[in-house]
Design a protein around this motif. Structure first.
Motif, short mmCIF file in Angstrom:
data_model
loop_
_atom_site.label_atom_id
_atom_site.label_comp_id
_atom_site.label_asym_id
_atom_site.label_seq_id
_atom_site.Cartn_x
_atom_site.Cartn_y
_atom_site.Cartn_z
N SER A 1 65.01 25.41 55.31
CA SER A 1 66.18 25.94 54.61
C SER A 1 66.31 27.43 54.88
N SER B 1 73.16 12.11 46.98
CA SER B 1 73.12 12.35 45.55
C SER B 1 74.06 11.40 44.80
N TYR C 1 62.65 20.56 51.02
CA TYR C 1 63.65 21.46 51.58
C TYR C 1 63.59 22.84 50.95
N ASP D 1 74.05 13.61 52.31
CA ASP D 1 74.17 13.83 50.87
C ASP D 1 74.03 12.48 50.19
N ASP E 1 68.10 13.13 46.87
CA ASP E 1 68.73 13.88 47.96
C ASP E 1 67.72 14.86 48.56
N ARG F 1 68.79 23.31 52.89
CA ARG F 1 69.87 24.03 52.22
C ARG F 1 70.03 25.44 52.78
N VAL G 1 74.84 15.75 58.50
CA VAL G 1 74.66 16.30 57.17
C VAL G 1 74.56 15.13 56.19
N ALA H 1 68.49 16.80 53.64
CA ALA H 1 69.17 17.98 54.18
C ALA H 1 68.52 19.28 53.71
N ARG I 1 64.47 23.22 43.81
CA ARG I 1 64.59 21.84 43.33
C ARG I 1 64.30 21.73 41.85
N TRP J 1 75.47 27.75 47.53
CA TRP J 1 74.59 27.06 48.46
C TRP J 1 75.29 25.84 49.07
N GLU J 2 74.79 25.40 50.23
CA GLU J 2 75.35 24.22 50.88
C GLU J 2 74.27 23.50 51.68
N ARG J 3 74.53 22.22 51.99
CA ARG J 3 73.61 21.44 52.81
C ARG J 3 73.81 21.75 54.28
#
Length: 402
Positions: free
Chosen positions: A163, A112, A218, A110, A121, A126, A108, A124, A319, A134-136
């Motif tokens: 995603s 950012s 993504y 990140d 970023d 999503r 995973v 990954a 995004r 939401w999460e990666r």
């Protein structure tokens, strides 16, 4: 290989994990959907280490009340829209020696520097089944990093992982105008590789980074095509892109200044520059000894350098939804143990007039945490958060670490 495994086994291992529950109670009824959601998630992990070698693995067992989680991962890459009851969140082997670190497996990423919106970023995919939560996701990849404060890093992703977009017919699927319907997502071939390179350094108190990404977005692009004289199909697909990004961070008189900018060159779609800048700081002893007050505030926007004039909607490209927008977080911890914490996060889009506000109260003791709060989404129906305006809810989270 046998020698390496013997070396790892001789050194040691440790295990841990987390049990998470999430419940949401929606304040407005929505036709064809449930007004309540419950989920239980179990994330065990293990780390085996020895000499210069390490293995890390984290499982992901989750069950929910609406069947978002189904089956298990039966392929090298998970390309379904739904989650799996049992999956692997991360599993990689690592070799590190002095200034060199090599990893291979599911990771995973990140990268950012700023909060929520980050042009740097891009690796990954999503999980957007719940847009607010939401999460990666992890991707099968090979990475190499050289250096310490000054470094170079390269990542290669041999297989494309999409995603997870909001579930069809669920509360978080956006309603389309009359005469339009969603189609099956059109994915690039699984073996389409992606790669990214970044480099950074710390000099005179400035943390500076640059990156180059070549792969797919993504967040899907939505292509429109006629199904009949009266019906258009809205098909999610993924466009190739290259992204050139720059990041900067520095502490100035106790304030942390963070900024990122990126140029997105998409094949056959909009080309744009996205930028975000923010400041955050924590103060101690504001009202009582041991308390802490934290504030983060940032602004984001974009500049189009080429418009494709397609019928795709920027408000569904996750995004790009925070254009001409301010986002922020405020937390107040009542004591040094962080037993009770009051927090508020949110965003406001000046162009669309839409907003998200999430106040919450957190209680912690040892490895146990409970958080309760509300999500309030508002704005015109054709704006980003306004399109989810009937998803106001009360939520409750409980986490146990072990």
């Amino acid at each position: 290989m046998i020698t390496a495994l013997q070396g790892i086994a001789a050194a040691g291992w440790k295990s841990g994990g987390k049990i998470e529950t999430f419940s949401a109670f929606y304040t407005q009824k929505k036709a064809g959907t449930d007004n309540q959601y419950n989920e239980v998630r179990f994330r065990p992990n293990i780390t085996v280490f020895g000499n210069d070698l390490l293995f890390y693995g984290e499982g992901d067992l989750r069950i929910d009340a609406l069947n978002y989680d189904r089956g298990y991962v039966d392929d090298v890459v998970d390309r379904d829209w739904n989650r799996k009851i049992f999956g692997i969140r991360e599993a990689y082997g690592e070799y590190s020696r002095k200034w060199l670190r090599l990893r291979a497996g599911k990771q995973v990423f990140d990268w950012s520097v700023t909060d929520t919106i980050s042009p740097s970023d891009n690796i990954a995919p999503r999980d957007y089944l719940d847009v607010v939560e939401w999460e990666r996701m992890g991707v099968l990849s090979i990475s190499a990093r050289l250096g310490y404060d000054s470094y170079m890093e390269f990542v290669y992703i041999p297989w494309f992982t999409p995603s997870k977009r909001p579930a069809e017919g669920g509360r978080w699927e956006r309603d389309l105008p009359p005469g339009m319907a969603y189609g099956e997502q059109d994915l690039p071939g699984r073996s389409h590789g992606q790669f990214v390179f970044r480099a950074g350094t710390v000099t005179a108190g400035f943390d500076i980074g640059v990156s180059f990404y070549s792969g797919y977005s993504y967040s899907p692009f939505y292509r429109t095509e006629p199904l009949s004289a009266a019906l258009l199909q809205f098909t999610p697909c993924y466009k190739e892109e290259t992204v050139y990004a720059f990041s900067l961070a520095k502490e100035v008189y106790g304030y942390n200044i963070r900024a990122e900018a990126g140029y997105f060159d998409q094949t056959g779609e909009d080309r744009f520059i996205q930028y975000v800048a923010g400041v955050d700081r924590e103060w101690a002893g504001i009202l009582r000894e041991g308390d802490a007050f934290y504030v983060l505030l940032q602004y984001s926007n974009e500049i189009k350098t080429y418009s494709s004039r397609s019928l795709s909607s920027d408000m569904i490209d996750f995004r790009r939804v925070f254009n001409n927008a301010v986002t922020g977080r405020i937390t107040y911890a009542f004591d040094s143990q962080r037993r009770w914490t009051l927090k508020v996060k949110g965003s406001y889009n000046f162009s669309g007039g839409d907003s998200l506000l999430e106040p919450a109260l957190v209680w912690r003791k040892d490895r146990f945490e409970i958080e309760g709060g509300v999500d309030v989404l508002s704005g015109p129906a054709n704006s980003f958060w306004g399109g989810y305006g009937d998803n106001d809810r009360i939520f409750l989270k409980m986490n146990i670490k072990y």
